[in-house]
Design an enzyme around this catalytic site. Structure first.
Site, mmCIF file in Angstrom:
data_model
loop_
_atom_site.group_PDB
_atom_site.id
_atom_site.type_symbol
_atom_site.label_atom_id
_atom_site.label_comp_id
_atom_site.label_asym_id
_atom_site.label_seq_id
_atom_site.Cartn_x
_atom_site.Cartn_y
_atom_site.Cartn_z
ATOM 1 N N ARG A 118 -17.946 -3.080 -4.513
ATOM 2 C CA ARG A 118 -17.669 -1.783 -5.117
ATOM 3 C C ARG A 118 -17.435 -1.882 -6.631
ATOM 4 N NH1 ARG A 118 -12.904 1.996 -3.026
ATOM 5 N NH2 ARG A 118 -11.622 0.304 -3.804
ATOM 6 N N ASP A 151 0.839 -1.198 0.000
ATOM 7 C CA ASP A 151 0.000 0.000 0.000
ATOM 8 C C ASP A 151 0.872 1.246 0.000
ATOM 9 O OD1 ASP A 151 -2.101 -1.629 0.087
ATOM 10 O OD2 ASP A 151 -2.836 -1.034 2.067
ATOM 11 N N ALA A 152 1.945 1.190 0.825
ATOM 12 C CA ALA A 152 2.796 2.376 0.941
ATOM 13 C C ALA A 152 3.431 2.691 -0.408
ATOM 14 C CB ALA A 152 3.875 2.125 1.989
ATOM 15 N N LYS A 197 -2.967 7.242 6.730
ATOM 16 C CA LYS A 197 -2.456 5.866 6.762
ATOM 17 C C LYS A 197 -1.432 5.650 7.870
ATOM 18 C CE LYS A 197 -3.579 3.412 3.557
ATOM 19 N NZ LYS A 197 -3.406 3.343 2.141
ATOM 20 N N CYS A 200 10.009 -22.050 -23.397
ATOM 21 C CA CYS A 200 10.333 -22.000 -21.976
ATOM 22 C C CYS A 200 9.135 -22.534 -21.190
ATOM 23 C CB CYS A 200 10.647 -20.573 -21.536
ATOM 24 S SG CYS A 200 10.945 -20.464 -19.768
ATOM 25 N N CYS A 223 13.608 -13.865 -20.203
ATOM 26 C CA CYS A 223 13.998 -15.081 -20.918
ATOM 27 C C CYS A 223 13.557 -14.930 -22.370
ATOM 28 C CB CYS A 223 13.291 -16.262 -20.269
ATOM 29 S SG CYS A 223 13.254 -17.723 -21.296
ATOM 30 N N LYS A 249 -13.258 12.496 8.717
ATOM 31 C CA LYS A 249 -14.383 13.009 7.922
ATOM 32 C C LYS A 249 -14.931 14.280 8.556
ATOM 33 C CE LYS A 249 -15.758 8.305 6.733
ATOM 34 N NZ LYS A 249 -16.694 7.204 6.993
ATOM 35 N N TYR A 259 -20.012 2.165 8.042
ATOM 36 C CA TYR A 259 -19.411 3.474 8.298
ATOM 37 C C TYR A 259 -19.909 4.565 7.348
ATOM 38 C CZ TYR A 259 -16.319 1.527 4.702
ATOM 39 O OH TYR A 259 -15.844 0.929 3.578
ATOM 40 N N LYS A 281 -9.665 2.837 9.739
ATOM 41 C CA LYS A 281 -9.843 2.433 8.337
ATOM 42 C C LYS A 281 -9.689 0.915 8.301
ATOM 43 C CE LYS A 281 -8.418 3.523 3.650
ATOM 44 N NZ LYS A 281 -8.083 2.178 3.171
ATOM 45 N N GLU A 336 -17.546 -2.166 5.513
ATOM 46 C CA GLU A 336 -16.428 -3.025 5.135
ATOM 47 C C GLU A 336 -16.658 -4.454 5.616
ATOM 48 O OE1 GLU A 336 -14.358 -1.058 3.564
ATOM 49 O OE2 GLU A 336 -12.408 -2.067 3.423
ATOM 50 N N SER A 366 -13.536 6.222 -3.378
ATOM 51 C CA SER A 366 -12.281 5.896 -2.744
ATOM 52 C C SER A 366 -11.905 7.085 -1.858
ATOM 53 C CB SER A 366 -11.293 5.694 -3.881
ATOM 54 O OG SER A 366 -10.060 5.346 -3.391
ATOM 55 N N LEU A 367 -10.778 7.007 -1.183
ATOM 56 C CA LEU A 367 -10.372 8.107 -0.316
ATOM 57 C C LEU A 367 -8.993 8.609 -0.704
ATOM 58 C CD1 LEU A 367 -11.408 6.592 3.134
ATOM 59 C CD2 LEU A 367 -12.468 8.565 2.026
ATOM 60 N N CYS A 369 14.817 -22.729 -18.727
ATOM 61 C CA CYS A 369 15.003 -23.350 -20.042
ATOM 62 C C CYS A 369 16.401 -23.114 -20.597
ATOM 63 C CB CYS A 369 13.953 -22.846 -21.033
ATOM 64 S SG CYS A 369 14.204 -21.136 -21.539
ATOM 65 N N GLU A 372 -12.257 7.625 12.358
ATOM 66 C CA GLU A 372 -12.718 6.234 12.418
ATOM 67 C C GLU A 372 -11.596 5.337 11.942
ATOM 68 O OE1 GLU A 372 -15.843 5.969 9.534
ATOM 69 O OE2 GLU A 372 -16.693 7.883 10.157
ATOM 70 N N CYS A 415 18.105 -18.127 -18.571
ATOM 71 C CA CYS A 415 16.865 -18.482 -17.881
ATOM 72 C C CYS A 415 17.098 -19.753 -17.059
ATOM 73 C CB CYS A 415 15.754 -18.707 -18.905
ATOM 74 S SG CYS A 415 14.250 -19.381 -18.169
ATOM 75 N N ASP A 447 -9.327 -2.724 6.975
ATOM 76 C CA ASP A 447 -8.683 -3.259 5.776
ATOM 77 C C ASP A 447 -9.438 -4.495 5.300
ATOM 78 O OD1 ASP A 447 -6.924 -3.512 3.756
ATOM 79 O OD2 ASP A 447 -5.236 -4.189 4.974
ATOM 80 N N TYR A 455 2.271 1.742 -3.357
ATOM 81 C CA TYR A 455 1.206 2.165 -4.255
ATOM 82 C C TYR A 455 0.902 3.648 -4.014
ATOM 83 C CZ TYR A 455 -3.429 2.492 -6.350
ATOM 84 O OH TYR A 455 -4.495 2.874 -7.105
HETATM 85 S S1 IVH Z 1 -15.522 6.152 3.980
HETATM 86 C C1 IVH Z 1 -17.042 8.362 0.424
HETATM 87 N N1 IVH Z 1 -14.749 4.995 6.189
HETATM 88 O O1 IVH Z 1 -11.353 2.487 2.508
HETATM 89 C C2 IVH Z 1 -16.100 7.705 1.341
HETATM 90 N N2 IVH Z 1 -14.022 4.047 4.146
HETATM 91 O O2 IVH Z 1 -9.473 3.653 0.638
HETATM 92 C C3 IVH Z 1 -16.327 6.272 1.459
HETATM 93 N N3 IVH Z 1 -12.697 2.015 4.392
HETATM 94 O O3 IVH Z 1 -13.452 2.392 -0.265
HETATM 95 C C4 IVH Z 1 -15.408 5.590 2.333
HETATM 96 N N4 IVH Z 1 -12.762 1.933 6.581
HETATM 97 O O4 IVH Z 1 -13.532 0.421 1.424
HETATM 98 C C5 IVH Z 1 -14.692 4.977 4.851
HETATM 99 N N5 IVH Z 1 -14.216 4.064 8.232
HETATM 100 C C6 IVH Z 1 -14.151 4.040 6.908
HETATM 101 C C7 IVH Z 1 -13.452 3.030 6.202
HETATM 102 C C8 IVH Z 1 -13.402 3.088 4.809
HETATM 103 C C9 IVH Z 1 -12.330 1.340 5.480
HETATM 104 C C10 IVH Z 1 -12.338 1.633 3.016
HETATM 105 C C11 IVH Z 1 -13.457 1.682 2.015
HETATM 106 C C12 IVH Z 1 -13.018 2.690 1.003
HETATM 107 C C13 IVH Z 1 -11.541 2.600 1.137
HETATM 108 C C14 IVH Z 1 -10.824 3.811 0.584
#
Ligand code: IVH
Length: 731
Positions: A172, A67-68, A347, A477, A471, A323, A259, A151, A207, A115-116, A456, A149, A453, A153, A70
């Site tokens: 999603r 993730d980091a 994160k 191969c 290769c 939020k 959430y 997050k 989630e 997404s966030l 092969c 809140e 390789c 996983d 990415y």
């Molecule tokens: S709010 C419009 N709250 O994180 C905002 N998302 O990286 C909608 N996730 O797609 C998301 N915990 O799958 C929200 N407390 C939380 C969350 C959360 C996990 C996930 C969710 C979202 C993803 C974004």
């Protein structure tokens, strides 16, 4: 628990993270210094890496960069796009997830699932607060409350209740369209079937996840039964929810935290905190660590408080979601293309540990890439025992960037026998971040990357501009052929029941009834002669399973064009690229004819190919090459002879009244800021331009509008005021 064991093993395909670490290293470098050419080159590489990672993460439940990493790639991509906006159009940076798998019925979300944006530091959080204040025109001292809140996983799920009854559950997917997993969701204990006192329409979002204890037990059970084990709880949750047979989901220990919400027929509350309490009142599980915070300082305190509990929660969280609490303000702040302005994910840093590097193995992937894999003395990293990690490519081992040649880790190379720092971020193949020279054994020697390789013996070459050595054995191969076949039968490709990675290896090695190329899958039954007889009694095959396998193969003779293109395993052609090509050409004969006629870099067919939005020159050249390489082409032709290929329709145009139109705002808007107006327009599919021209469709003029309104009048372009604009966009 040995969850991560073998996750870097088992014949990795393309090393999507091959250059990711070096890109992550560059992420801190200023974008300002880049000229347009360098920006485009770096952008193309980043865009491809992000698209590949999106696909791996969302499409195949098998992430391959952390993730980091990415996040670092994406940050750099966004920074480049901010400076060179023309690059943003074809970018994957705005794409939430991969296109939905076709095994479930698609569900169009009533409200998109978003997404966030990510934050990685305290400054990112204070910047977030500043940005919101500016957008809303609030002074620095005006009160502005937030919620914090955990997050979770897992994977997000949308639950639709009508009249209090659960009528639909959808994943999603790509954010617009997900998969209908209603039957599966009904088996999850945390998800009520009925909600007394719910609004007439209530979409609950949250989630799905699996606890650490349940994950360990599931893997132990699966392992004992010879079934598939999962790399981590997130993958286990995703794999369990997306089962075509809901009975399997029912047997899996899934949980759910609510959430957020989508469509609701009446407001749940005036604040985020109140709305969560309301959801809890409906009998839904909500996270007990949710806090109300009076500003960025309190958000940071909550982040530390939640992080301190991370290791003992019993389920994976990877950050804290902040939020804006007031739902009225959330509505005003609205959305960018795929993320809300009113929320951010702060994160946690990746988890680290030190261990000894015992060996470096080379794996050969589908496209011939030689990927170095670190074999490690087992070490626990964030609750998971890790014994394999990726080393990306030969330059990474040598301590230099594969693209720029610049030093990474200050030029420290990695040797067998070294103490290395391993990190993982929840759900991906672990990586080696650093090496401790003070503990290097005297006898350790620099690693020499093979130039042949290991599978092969063919020469392995590294082309200019490629981070990876490959290769040259092509289809001779066995490693490449097997990986290609595994890809061919994988879930988002041909998805043949009963023909998975294990069976492919068995058939590949079988001398009597081999499968060594895709076409041979479709001749299997005929070659088996008296059907069933020869296959029976072989490794796990009984009469019924042979019959089922033949039926499953028969079913797949009919295949949509996009799936076929993806299944061919052409380098750079992931699921979304395959869909772009399929939509553009429509039918196999049209696609095949165009690819046959195309010449790299010249002519009308090439121009037509690279003109597809989202198809770059590298991808285009890769597809054209596949059709012009005699052995590969013959293999494609032999396969296609057995198939009935379903045409794919072009995309539908947007239906909003301003979709596709070009708008210009001028003068002062009184009911919303310019930024807000622009965002609303773009969300409805319009383009917003800075000046009036013949291409302008509509001008929105507030008080004080001057030359632009006059220019519009002169060109005969419609000019409306702010009230008319509000009516147009629905208030
Ligand atoms: S709010 C419009 N709250 O994180 C905002 N998302 O990286 C909608 N996730 O797609 C998301 N915990 O799958 C929200 N407390 C939380 C969350 C959360 C996990 C996930 C969710 C979202 C993803 C974004």
């Amino acid at each position: 628990m040995s969850a991560a064991k073998g996750s870097a093993g088992g014949g990795a395909s393309e090393p999507a993270g091959a250059d990711a670490a070096t890109d992550a290293d560059r992420a801190g470098r200023p974008v300002e210094g880049l000229d347009a050419g360098a920006a485009r080159r770096e952008w193309a590489r980043l865009a491809a890496a992000v698209a590949r990672a999106n696909q791996a993460y969302h499409g195949a439940d098998a992430p391959d960069i952390s993730d980091a990493e990415y996040d670092a790639l994406k940050r750099r991509l966004l920074a480049i796009e901010a400076r060179f906006p023309e690059l943003a159009e074809a970018s994957p940076s705005g794409q939430v997830g991969a296109a939905p798998s076709q095994t479930f019925t698609p569900v169009r979300h009533a409200r998109p699932m978003l997404s966030l944006e990510n934050a990685f530091s305290a400054t990112d959080i204070t910047d977030f607060d500043d940005r919101i204040r500016r957008y809303l025109n609030l002074g620095p001292d005006a009160p502005l409350a937030y919620t914090a809140e955990p997050k979770i996983d897992g994977l997000s799920l949308s639950l639709r209740y009508e009249g209090g009854r659960l009528v639909q559950a959808a994943t999603r997917g790509d954010g617009e369209t997900g998969e209908n997993v209603t039957a599966n969701a009904r088996t999850i204990a945390d998800i009520p079937q009925h909600i007394a006192g719910a609004p007439a329409v209530l979409e609950v979002r949250g989630e799905v996840y699996m606890s650490h204890a349940d994950f360990a037990e599931l893997n132990a059970r699966q392992g004992a039964a010879g079934g598939k084990t999962f790399a981590n709880p997130r993958n286990a949750a995703a794999g369990s929810l997306r089962q075509l047979d809901a009975a399997i989901t029912a047997a899996r220990p899934l949980r759910f935290f609510a959430y957020a919400w989508g469509e609701v027929s009446e407001p749940l509350a005036a604040t985020q905190f109140g709305a969560i309490a309301r959801l809890a009142g409906f009998g839904l599980a909500t996270n007990p660590l949710t806090r109300r915070c009076d500003g960025p300082g309190a958000l940071l305190a909550a982040w530390h408080e939640i992080e301190a509990q991370r290791a003992t929660l019993g389920y994976d969280i990877d950050g804290v979601v902040c939020k804006v609490d007031d739902l009225g303000l959330q509505a005003r702040l609205g959305y960018r293309s795929t993320t809300p302005r009113w929320a951010i994910a702060h994160k946690f840093p990746a988890e680290l540990a030190w261990t000894r590097l015992e060996a470096i193995d080379i794996q050969v992937g589908r496209t011939g890439a030689l990927s170095p894999v670190a074999r490690l003395a087992p070490v626990t990293v964030g609750g998971v025992v890790v014994s394999n990690a990726t080393l990306h490519n030969e330059d990474y081992i040598a301590g230099r960037s594969a693209t720029s040649g610049e030093a990474i880790r200050d030029g420290r190379d990695i040797r067998v026998g070294d103490w290395v720092q391993v990190y993982r971020a929840g759900d991906v193949i672990p990586k080696i971040a650093d090496v401790d020279l003070s503990r290097r054994p005297a006898e350790a020697v620099p690693y020499v990357f093979p130039t042949r390789c290991p599978e092969c013996g063919s020469e392995a070459v590294r082309e200019a501009g490629d981070a990876v050595r490959r290769c040259t054995g092509g289809l001779i191969c066995p490693a490449q052929a097997i990986e290609k076949l595994k890809h061919f039968v994988s879930r988002n490709a041909f998805d043949i029941d009963g023909l998975g990675a294990r069976q492919i290896e068995m058939f590949y090695a079988d001398d009597q009834l081999p499968i060594r190329e895709p076409a041979e899958i479709f001749t299997l039954a005929a070659r088996d002669g008296a059907k069933v007889t020869r296959l029976k009694n072989r490794d796990g095959f009984g009469e019924k399973s042979v019959k089922n396998l033949f039926e499953a193969i028969e079913k797949r003779r009919k295949i949509p064009l996009n799936r076929l293109i993806f299944a061919l395993g052409i380098r750079h052609v992931g699921e979304s690229a395959a869909m772009l090509l399929a939509r553009h050409y429509g039918t196999w004969p049209a696609f095949e004819a165009a690819m046959t006629a195309a010449r790299i870099g010249e002519g009308a067919d090439w121009d037509d190919l690279v003109a597809i939005d989202g198809v770059g020159a590298v991808l285009a050249a890769s597809v054209v090459t596949a059709f012009h390489q005699p052995a590969e082409r013959a293999l494609i032709d032999r396969l296609v002879a057995h198939l009935e290929i379903i045409a794919v329709a072009p995309p539908q145009a947007g239906d909003s009244t301003i979709a596709g139109k070009t708008l210009v705002f001028t003068g002062t808007l009184e009911r919303m800021t310019r930024a807000e107006a622009k965002a609303r327009a773009e969300a409805l599919g319009a383009k917003v331009a800075g000046s009036v021209s013949a291409k302008t469709d509509l001008v929105i003029a507030g008080p004080g509008a001057g030359s632009k309104a006059k220019a519009a009048a002169a060109l005969g372009i419609e000019v409306i005021d702010e009230d008319a604009w509000l009516r147009l966009i629905g208030g």
